[in-house]
Scaffold this active site. Structure first.
Site, mmCIF file in Angstrom:
data_model
loop_
_atom_site.group_PDB
_atom_site.id
_atom_site.type_symbol
_atom_site.label_atom_id
_atom_site.label_comp_id
_atom_site.label_asym_id
_atom_site.label_seq_id
_atom_site.Cartn_x
_atom_site.Cartn_y
_atom_site.Cartn_z
ATOM 1 N N GLY A 177 -7.429 -3.405 -2.738
ATOM 2 C CA GLY A 177 -8.265 -2.339 -3.292
ATOM 3 C C GLY A 177 -9.581 -2.438 -2.572
ATOM 4 O O GLY A 177 -9.625 -2.579 -1.351
ATOM 5 N N GLU A 178 -10.660 -2.430 -3.315
ATOM 6 C CA GLU A 178 -11.988 -2.566 -2.720
ATOM 7 C C GLU A 178 -12.670 -3.705 -3.459
ATOM 8 O O GLU A 178 -12.945 -3.595 -4.657
ATOM 9 C CB GLU A 178 -12.717 -1.232 -2.919
ATOM 10 C CG GLU A 178 -13.759 -0.919 -1.885
ATOM 11 C CD GLU A 178 -13.288 -1.092 -0.453
ATOM 12 O OE1 GLU A 178 -12.292 -0.475 -0.063
ATOM 13 O OE2 GLU A 178 -13.924 -1.866 0.275
ATOM 14 N N SER A 179 -12.913 -4.816 -2.758
ATOM 15 C CA SER A 179 -13.402 -6.007 -3.456
ATOM 16 C C SER A 179 -14.746 -5.768 -4.138
ATOM 17 O O SER A 179 -15.001 -6.270 -5.236
ATOM 18 C CB SER A 179 -13.473 -7.197 -2.501
ATOM 19 O OG SER A 179 -14.227 -6.871 -1.365
ATOM 20 N N CYS A 235 -5.440 -9.186 0.206
ATOM 21 C CA CYS A 235 -6.458 -8.334 0.830
ATOM 22 C C CYS A 235 -7.771 -8.374 0.022
ATOM 23 O O CYS A 235 -8.444 -9.393 0.052
ATOM 24 C CB CYS A 235 -5.895 -6.943 1.034
ATOM 25 S SG CYS A 235 -6.723 -6.093 2.360
ATOM 26 N N ARG A 293 -14.912 -9.090 5.797
ATOM 27 C CA ARG A 293 -14.315 -7.831 5.334
ATOM 28 C C ARG A 293 -14.175 -6.844 6.500
ATOM 29 O O ARG A 293 -14.992 -6.840 7.415
ATOM 30 C CB ARG A 293 -15.181 -7.204 4.250
ATOM 31 C CG ARG A 293 -15.265 -8.045 3.007
ATOM 32 C CD ARG A 293 -16.202 -7.425 1.996
ATOM 33 N NE ARG A 293 -15.700 -6.144 1.538
ATOM 34 C CZ ARG A 293 -16.439 -5.261 0.878
ATOM 35 N NH1 ARG A 293 -17.698 -5.510 0.616
ATOM 36 N NH2 ARG A 293 -15.918 -4.114 0.494
ATOM 37 N N ILE A 305 -4.159 -3.310 5.901
ATOM 38 C CA ILE A 305 -4.914 -2.089 5.568
ATOM 39 C C ILE A 305 -6.388 -2.466 5.399
ATOM 40 O O ILE A 305 -6.739 -3.209 4.488
ATOM 41 C CB ILE A 305 -4.394 -1.452 4.253
ATOM 42 C CG1 ILE A 305 -2.889 -1.155 4.355
ATOM 43 C CG2 ILE A 305 -5.177 -0.179 3.925
ATOM 44 C CD1 ILE A 305 -2.254 -0.686 3.051
ATOM 45 N N ARG A 306 -7.219 -1.978 6.291
ATOM 46 C CA ARG A 306 -8.656 -2.330 6.292
ATOM 47 C C ARG A 306 -8.803 -3.832 5.942
ATOM 48 O O ARG A 306 -9.502 -4.233 5.018
ATOM 49 C CB ARG A 306 -9.443 -1.442 5.316
ATOM 50 C CG ARG A 306 -9.516 0.007 5.793
ATOM 51 C CD ARG A 306 -10.221 0.918 4.826
ATOM 52 N NE ARG A 306 -9.520 0.981 3.554
ATOM 53 C CZ ARG A 306 -9.963 0.445 2.428
ATOM 54 N NH1 ARG A 306 -11.133 -0.157 2.386
ATOM 55 N NH2 ARG A 306 -9.263 0.531 1.333
ATOM 56 N N HIS A 365 -0.594 -7.090 3.030
ATOM 57 C CA HIS A 365 0.005 -6.595 1.783
ATOM 58 C C HIS A 365 1.496 -6.907 1.724
ATOM 59 O O HIS A 365 2.322 -6.045 2.048
ATOM 60 C CB HIS A 365 -0.204 -5.074 1.696
ATOM 61 C CG HIS A 365 -1.604 -4.681 1.423
ATOM 62 N ND1 HIS A 365 -2.076 -4.400 0.156
ATOM 63 C CD2 HIS A 365 -2.667 -4.550 2.244
ATOM 64 C CE1 HIS A 365 -3.353 -4.104 0.211
ATOM 65 N NE2 HIS A 365 -3.745 -4.178 1.475
ATOM 66 N N GLU A 425 3.404 -6.927 -0.678
ATOM 67 C CA GLU A 425 4.093 -6.063 -1.654
ATOM 68 C C GLU A 425 4.561 -4.756 -1.020
ATOM 69 O O GLU A 425 5.317 -4.006 -1.618
ATOM 70 C CB GLU A 425 3.184 -5.796 -2.867
ATOM 71 C CG GLU A 425 2.054 -4.789 -2.686
ATOM 72 C CD GLU A 425 0.854 -5.324 -1.876
ATOM 73 O OE1 GLU A 425 0.918 -6.459 -1.355
ATOM 74 O OE2 GLU A 425 -0.137 -4.572 -1.769
#
Ligand code: GLN
Length: 197
Positions: free
Chosen positions: A46-48, A76, A103, A138-139, A174, A176
């Protein structure tokens, strides 16, 4: 075995599905109080920085107590939260894995990519081995320093991408989102061993 998936934001549902396929009993954690009822926790991508905002001071402290005592796996953004040092920009971490993590370290052009890496732990029993593994980034953050008490369980292009210290494990990609369940299986084995031992 009850495993929680932090469900404040991000891609928690893919973790839920994978854990259920592997036979775990999954609880979506929306409030820190729910941490009391589970044997292990996944902190998803997500976005930490958003996770930190949504947790607030007391949520952060409750989460820190949990990760210091029970098996936790961060992917992530979740890996960023578990780290000791966070850069680009600097941000607080729960500090349970002695790594420095940067990041969004791979630049905009390769924001997201599927790459082949190596799982360095044997499937099944987690003993040393080497298997090719598809990894979805992803990013993604990059682990730039690994402390001496940290095990590297997988690598990609020379970078550590799955690390473990004590009861905490982190992946910068990721697992998953690909078909291979090995990484989640390793985490469930950790959670099972932690209950029996
Ligand atoms: N770039 C995000 C962060 O810095 C992590 C991306 C992800 O979880 N897929 O928190």
């Amino acid at each position: 075995m009850k495993i929680g998936v932090l469900a404040l934001q991000g891609d928690f549902d893919a973790h839920r599905k994978r854990l259920e396929e592997l036979g775990a009993d999954v609880v979506l954690i929306k409030k820190p109080e729910q941490l009391a009822g589970i044997e292990g926790l996944i902190i998803p991508g997500g976005e930490s920085s958003t996770f930190l905002k949504l947790l607030g001071e007391s949520g952060f402290e409750q989460l820190r107590e949990f990760v210091c005592s029970k098996p936790t796996f961060g992917t992530c953004a979740g890996a960023i939260l578990l780290a000791k040092e966070v850069e680009n920009p600097r941000q607080r971490g729960l500090g349970v894995i002695d790594v420095a993590i940067r990041r969004n370290a791979y630049g905009r052009q390769i924001d997201s990519s599927i790459r082949e890496g190596k799982l360095l732990a044997r499937r099944g029993d987690g003993k040393p081995g080497e298997h090719p593994m598809e990894m979805v980034f992803i990013r993604a953050p990059r682990i730039e320093r690994v402390g001496s008490g940290v095990e590297v369980l997988a690598s990609q292009g020379g970078d550590p991408v799955v690390v473990r210290q004590g009861k905490a494990m982190a992946a910068t990609f990721h697992p998953e989102l690909s078909d291979d369940p090995s990484i989640h299986q390793i985490f469930l084995d950790m959670a099972r061993n932690s209950i029996s031992g």
